[in-house]
Design an enzyme around this catalytic site. Structure first.
Site, PDB file in Angstrom:
ATOM      1  N   GLN A 177       0.738  -1.106  -0.024  1.00 56.45           N
ATOM      2  CA  GLN A 177       0.016  -0.216   0.048  1.00 56.45           C
ATOM      3  C   GLN A 177       0.790   1.397   0.116  1.00 56.45           C
ATOM      4  OE1 GLN A 177      -3.111   0.200  -0.508  1.00 56.45           O
ATOM      5  NE2 GLN A 177      -3.857  -1.917  -0.355  1.00 56.45           N
ATOM      6  N   CYS A 317     -16.021 -10.348   5.891  1.00 54.38           N
ATOM      7  CA  CYS A 317     -16.650 -11.350   6.060  1.00 54.38           C
ATOM      8  C   CYS A 317     -15.966 -12.944   6.105  1.00 54.38           C
ATOM      9  CB  CYS A 317     -17.697 -11.487   4.607  1.00 54.38           C
ATOM     10  SG  CYS A 317     -19.061 -12.374   5.066  1.00 54.38           S
TER      11      CYS A 317
HETATM   12  N1  PLP Z   1      -0.645  -6.383   1.501  1.00 56.18           N
HETATM   13  C1  PLP Z   1      -1.519  -5.416   1.696  1.00 56.18           C
HETATM   14  C2  PLP Z   1      -1.133  -4.413   2.320  1.00 56.18           C
HETATM   15  C3  PLP Z   1      -2.646  -5.535   0.802  1.00 56.18           C
HETATM   16  O1  PLP Z   1      -3.436  -4.296   0.929  1.00 56.18           O
HETATM   17  C4  PLP Z   1      -2.862  -6.306  -0.055  1.00 56.18           C
HETATM   18  C5  PLP Z   1      -4.091  -6.214  -0.928  1.00 56.18           C
HETATM   19  O2  PLP Z   1      -5.151  -5.670  -0.348  1.00 56.18           O
HETATM   20  C6  PLP Z   1      -1.950  -7.395  -0.057  1.00 56.18           C
HETATM   21  C7  PLP Z   1      -1.007  -7.468   0.540  1.00 56.18           C
HETATM   22  C8  PLP Z   1      -2.215  -8.612  -1.228  1.00 56.18           C
HETATM   23  O3  PLP Z   1      -1.859  -8.154  -2.458  1.00 56.18           O
HETATM   24  P1  PLP Z   1      -2.584  -9.177  -3.708  1.00 56.18           P
HETATM   25  O4  PLP Z   1      -4.003  -8.468  -3.906  1.00 56.18           O
HETATM   26  O5  PLP Z   1      -1.609  -8.442  -4.921  1.00 56.18           O
HETATM   27  O6  PLP Z   1      -2.368 -10.380  -3.380  1.00 56.18           O
END
Ligand code: PLP
Length: 376
Positions: A177, A317
């Site tokens: 993020q 959920c």
């Molecule tokens: N790490 C964080 C902080 C995330 O916000 C997300 C996805 O929302 C992920 C990992 C997972 O990433 P991906 O959707 O590419 O698997």
């Protein structure tokens, strides 16, 4: 009118990334492992994408392992690294993404390792001393995200990685993020593992990377053809990697700050009982998480959806039951309030008019729901 305000869930693919997908798919028909001209062309496109991702992050190309996204990168680092270690302790923040917390729960439950979850301060930021006091000779891995996906709060990764490095403890930093939202220099950060995802910054879904420090040991999660220098087998997603590199060059969230701040000011001025989370800590520019006490987050989300706004609720959920956000609970937010939370994540195309429209929609939804509750 439809407004997409859920960039932290995923972002629209930027034009440059789409062009890279089309161009690479058309011109690189081969398998990068094939020895003929078509394979060489695909290999070159993959190498170029890797070079460009690496350059953007200030690391050597060899340290970038393309994956199917952030979830795989986190799982790969955790399972791959811990398999090379003798049993010990893992220190992690309580506000990590499930793709960190769940693999670690497996190491705790099946392998009997100790996993210490460190709660953040009320502000949403992890306290450096509170985290570091758990790091000792038995610690095999420390995990902390660069920015939280729900609140947007920026975490003190630089200090924690430095402390761990001094004690020779490996670190995994989830930068999913933070990418595109904060300046990232991985050479300076010097973490052992950093996970990234392309679809949060205008790339394709199902593409990401794990950046590994030179010499880091890793037992591969996927076995087979030995691609990605034996670290991740499977034919590489060349168009996806090219799109990732292209997206990294263009997506810029910096103008979101004014829109997000304007939204929160207007929200609090119009609905003074609303609560904004993480606002006292430094946050990435595009994210706002808030509650409107007394209103259920999911109902609010559905009403906003009907009004054309795509936002996220803080509750997840699981097995048919809705759990309040683990991030807000860890910050000490009472459960009913945590259940009422909504996350808005803006993108570069949003303006003050979008923020204003959202506040107006929230006001009319709240008035309608209150009126309906009163009528019962
Ligand atoms: N790490 C964080 C902080 C995330 O916000 C997300 C996805 O929302 C992920 C990992 C997972 O990433 P991906 O959707 O590419 O698997």
């Amino acid at each position: 009118m439809h407004r997409y305000l859920d960039y932290n869930a995923t972002s629209p693919v930027v034009k440059e990334a789409l062009q890279a997908v089309v161009q690479t798919s058309e011109s690189c028909l081969g398998n990068p492992s094939s020895l003929h001209w078509a394979g060489r062309a695909a290999r070159k496109a993959l190498d170029d994408a890797r070079d460009s991702v690496a350059k953007h992050l200030h690391v050597e190309s060899g340290s970038v392992v393309f994956t199917s996204g952030g979830t795989e990168a986190n799982n790969m680092a955790i399972h791959g690294w811990l398999q090379t270690q003798s049993p010990g302790k893992i220190v992690v923040s309580a506000i990590e993404h499930p793709s960190i917390l769940q693999p670690l729960a497996i190491w705790a439950e099946r392998e009997g390792w100790t996993v210490i979850q460190v709660r953040p301060l009320k502000s949403g930021a992890v306290d450096v001393d509170a985290f570091c006091e758990h790091i000792d000779v038995d610690t095999r891995l420390a995990c902390l995200m660069m920015a939280n996906n729900e609140t947007g709060v920026i975490q003190p990764v630089r200090e924690i990685v430095e402390h761990c490095r001094n004690l020779d403890v490996a670190t995994l930093v989830d930068a999913v993020q933070a990418l595109g939202k904060l300046p990232i220099n991985l050479a300076e950060l010097n973490a052992d593992f950093v996970s990234l995802s392309a679809h949060k910054i205008g790339g394709m879904k199902g593409v990401g990377a794990l950046v590994m420090k030179r010499g880091s040991k890793l037992a591969p999660l996927l076995q087979g053809g030995g691609q990605e220098r034996k670290r991740r087998s499977g034919t590489e997603n060349v168009p996806g990697a090219a799109a990732f590199a292209a997206a990294l060059e263009v997506l810029d969230f910096s103008n979101c700050q004014a829109v997000r701040d304007g939204f929160e000011q207007e929200l609090l001025a119009t609905l003074p009982d609303a609560v904004v989370y993480g606002a006292k800590a430094p946050r990435v520019a595009n994210t706002s998480m808030f509650s409107m006490p007394g209103l259920d987050g999911e109902t609010l989300l559905m009403q906003l959806d009907l009004a054309g706004f795509a936002v996220a609720s803080g509750s997840a959920c699981s097995s048919g039951k809705r759990d309040a956000s683990h991030v807000l609970l860890a910050m000490g937010v009472p459960e009913p309030q945590a259940r009422s939370s909504i996350r808005v994540s803006f993108g570069p195309e949003h303006t003050a008019a979008d923020a204003q429209a959202l506040v107006s929609a929230l006001v009319s939804i709240r008035n309608r729901l209150k009126m309906m509750a009163g009528a019962v």
